[in-house]
Design a protein around this motif. Structure first.
Motif, mmCIF file in Angstrom:
data_model
loop_
_atom_site.group_PDB
_atom_site.id
_atom_site.type_symbol
_atom_site.label_atom_id
_atom_site.label_comp_id
_atom_site.label_asym_id
_atom_site.label_seq_id
_atom_site.Cartn_x
_atom_site.Cartn_y
_atom_site.Cartn_z
ATOM 1 N N ARG A 203 0.846 -1.196 0.000
ATOM 2 C CA ARG A 203 0.000 0.000 0.000
ATOM 3 C C ARG A 203 0.879 1.242 0.000
ATOM 4 N N ARG A 204 0.317 2.322 -0.483
ATOM 5 C CA ARG A 204 1.067 3.568 -0.585
ATOM 6 C C ARG A 204 0.369 4.669 0.187
ATOM 7 N N GLU A 205 1.175 5.459 0.912
ATOM 8 C CA GLU A 205 0.684 6.641 1.599
ATOM 9 C C GLU A 205 1.615 7.793 1.265
ATOM 10 N N GLY A 206 1.171 8.701 0.416
ATOM 11 C CA GLY A 206 2.035 9.790 -0.032
ATOM 12 C C GLY A 206 3.218 9.235 -0.797
ATOM 13 N N ASN A 207 4.420 9.599 -0.387
ATOM 14 C CA ASN A 207 5.631 9.092 -1.025
ATOM 15 C C ASN A 207 6.254 7.939 -0.239
ATOM 16 N N GLU A 208 5.419 7.220 0.515
ATOM 17 C CA GLU A 208 5.902 6.074 1.275
ATOM 18 C C GLU A 208 5.149 4.813 0.851
ATOM 19 N N LEU A 209 5.840 3.688 0.934
ATOM 20 C CA LEU A 209 5.248 2.387 0.632
ATOM 21 C C LEU A 209 5.286 1.518 1.879
ATOM 22 N N PHE A 210 4.274 0.660 2.028
ATOM 23 C CA PHE A 210 4.199 -0.260 3.156
ATOM 24 C C PHE A 210 3.888 -1.651 2.630
ATOM 25 N N ALA A 211 4.603 -2.639 3.139
ATOM 26 C CA ALA A 211 4.353 -4.025 2.741
ATOM 27 C C ALA A 211 4.587 -4.930 3.942
ATOM 28 N N ARG A 328 6.072 -7.390 -6.126
ATOM 29 C CA ARG A 328 5.107 -6.296 -5.947
ATOM 30 C C ARG A 328 5.750 -5.042 -5.353
ATOM 31 N N THR A 329 6.567 -5.225 -4.321
ATOM 32 C CA THR A 329 7.192 -4.058 -3.702
ATOM 33 C C THR A 329 8.160 -3.381 -4.661
ATOM 34 N N SER A 330 8.920 -4.186 -5.377
ATOM 35 C CA SER A 330 9.875 -3.649 -6.352
ATOM 36 C C SER A 330 9.164 -2.839 -7.427
ATOM 37 N N ILE A 331 8.058 -3.357 -7.931
ATOM 38 C CA ILE A 331 7.305 -2.652 -8.976
ATOM 39 C C ILE A 331 6.780 -1.325 -8.442
ATOM 40 N N ALA A 332 6.200 -1.361 -7.237
ATOM 41 C CA ALA A 332 5.674 -0.133 -6.639
ATOM 42 C C ALA A 332 6.803 0.873 -6.388
ATOM 43 N N TYR A 333 7.965 0.374 -6.010
ATOM 44 C CA TYR A 333 9.115 1.260 -5.773
ATOM 45 C C TYR A 333 9.552 1.941 -7.063
ATOM 46 N N ARG A 334 9.636 1.193 -8.147
ATOM 47 C CA ARG A 334 10.023 1.791 -9.428
ATOM 48 C C ARG A 334 8.994 2.828 -9.882
ATOM 49 N N GLN A 335 7.726 2.529 -9.679
ATOM 50 C CA GLN A 335 6.683 3.489 -10.044
ATOM 51 C C GLN A 335 6.801 4.761 -9.208
ATOM 52 N N LEU A 340 8.500 10.646 -8.765
ATOM 53 C CA LEU A 340 9.337 11.695 -8.178
ATOM 54 C C LEU A 340 9.961 12.574 -9.251
ATOM 55 N N GLY A 341 9.961 12.085 -10.496
ATOM 56 C CA GLY A 341 10.515 12.852 -11.608
ATOM 57 C C GLY A 341 11.793 12.298 -12.186
ATOM 58 N N LEU A 342 12.204 11.119 -11.708
ATOM 59 C CA LEU A 342 13.409 10.504 -12.270
ATOM 60 C C LEU A 342 13.131 9.942 -13.650
ATOM 61 N N GLY A 343 14.135 9.961 -14.504
ATOM 62 C CA GLY A 343 13.942 9.540 -15.889
ATOM 63 C C GLY A 343 13.785 8.043 -16.041
#
Length: 348
Positions: A203-211, A328-335, A340-343
């Motif tokens: 799950r995501r809250e703002g710019n943080e992820l929780f798993a 799942r966490t890796s995918i959410a992290y890349r997204q 954030l604006g990274l290329g």
């Protein structure tokens, strides 16, 4: 242009031989990262690097000072100098700078007025979790939460910093990965016959992820006594603080908690200095050296993989690599990094 704006502009200029794309560097410079272990910063200047920028750290009046490692007179590194009477002294011509970066002495011309250009580029410094943190853009303080460090029921352990010839994004993704235990960590804690990854959610809250990840993979090291009952379900609770920090709380039997803060500090696009504060509320009499040795073993096992991965950069284009449900966490992290604006051809 005001002096304040000129200073801000100089802080945001790309470093020489920058290994990041300009866009990625501008995004990453806005965040806070650890650059040193607090107890290692005393009155002697220490050279560190963050996002390809050379910095000098030292203490003045009991507080940590961080500046560009550069005397503007002739470009000498201040980290080769020394601290005297709370001021840092350039080793080349003896110029002195106070803790606010202003030049206070030019020995060759002791009576002359000092040019206002002789002022260091300064950066904010915060001491927390046994680490020294800074932001190159000088943005408002924003550090990851790590509650165990200030809880009197927990003991704190700080392993030495750990260098990795790989990108911070790859290191972070490895820390969040739950399907590599049986293969990469078989010698330290994992069971090579316990490979299945149960379903879990992110799950995501703002710019943080929780798993929250439940499994039967033990967190006790090989050779350690394992008092966990048969079939005990281990909870590993991950929390991601973009771009390069994440905490992991491992729930042990009898309400034991092991808390780890993984901070991947990007020295350059493909070189990372890992800082990893640890807190736990059990095994308080176990020698700290044993815990440090175990964690350095785990770090070394992960480093071998991170340094060998191709491409070296973390691909944010989700079509660039294959994925499985365990990712799942890796995918959410890349997204999240993309947002954030990274290329898409992200270089860290």
């Amino acid at each position: 242009m005001t002096k304040t704006n000129a200073l801000a502009e100089s802080q945001m200029q790309l470093p020489r031989d920058c290994t990041f794309t300009p866009g990625d560097w501008q995004v990453l410079s806005k965040y806070w990262y650890p650059v040193a272990i607090a107890e290692e910063i005393k009155d002697k200047p220490v050279s560190v690097k963050l996002l390809d920028v050379k910095l000098v750290c030292y203490r003045s009046h009991g507080k940590v000072v961080i500046a560009r490692d550069l005397c503007f007179h002739r470009g000498a590194p201040l980290s080769l100098g020394w601290v005297e009477n709370e001021e840092i002294v350039c080793p080349y011509h003896g110029f002195r700078y106070n803790c606010e970066g202003a030049c206070t002495s030019v020995p060759a011309h002791p009576s002359a007025k000092i040019s206002p250009k002789l002022k260091l580029i300064m950066y904010p410094a915060v001491e927390r979790y046994g680490l020294i943190w800074t932001s190159l853009a000088g943005t408002e303080e924003q550090l990851p939460e790590f509650s165990g460090w200030d809880d009197p029921d927990f003991i704190n352990i700080l392993p030495p910093s750990f260098d990795i010839a790989g990108s911070s994004g790859r290191q972070m993704e490895g820390f969040l990965d739950v399907s590599h235990f049986a293969y990469v960590h078989a010698d330290s804690f994992a069971d090579p016959d316990n490979t299945e990854v149960p379903q879990y959610k992110v799950r995501r809250e703002g710019n943080e992820l929780f798993a929250d990840y439940w499994s039967t993979v033990s967190n006790y090291g090989k050779g350690q006594e394992n008092p966990a009952p048969e079939g005990f379900m281990w909870l590993r609770a991950f929390r991601v603080f973009a771009p390069f920090a994440a905490s992991l709380t491992v729930h042990f039997p009898d309400d034991g908690k092991l808390m780890i803060l993984n901070c991947a500090s990007p020295v350059s696009a493909r070189y990372t200095r890992l800082f990893c504060p640890i807190s736990r509320n059990f095994d308080k009499s176990v020698p700290v050296e044993d815990t440090i040795k175990f964690n350095l073993q785990v770090f070394s096992e992960d480093r071998e993989m991170v340094e060998a991965q191709t491409p070296e950069d973390l691909p944010l284009d989700l079509t660039a690599e294959a994925h499985i449900p365990a990712d799942r966490t890796s995918i959410a992290y890349r997204q999240l990094l993309t947002e954030l604006g990274l290329g898409r051809d992200y270089t860290s």
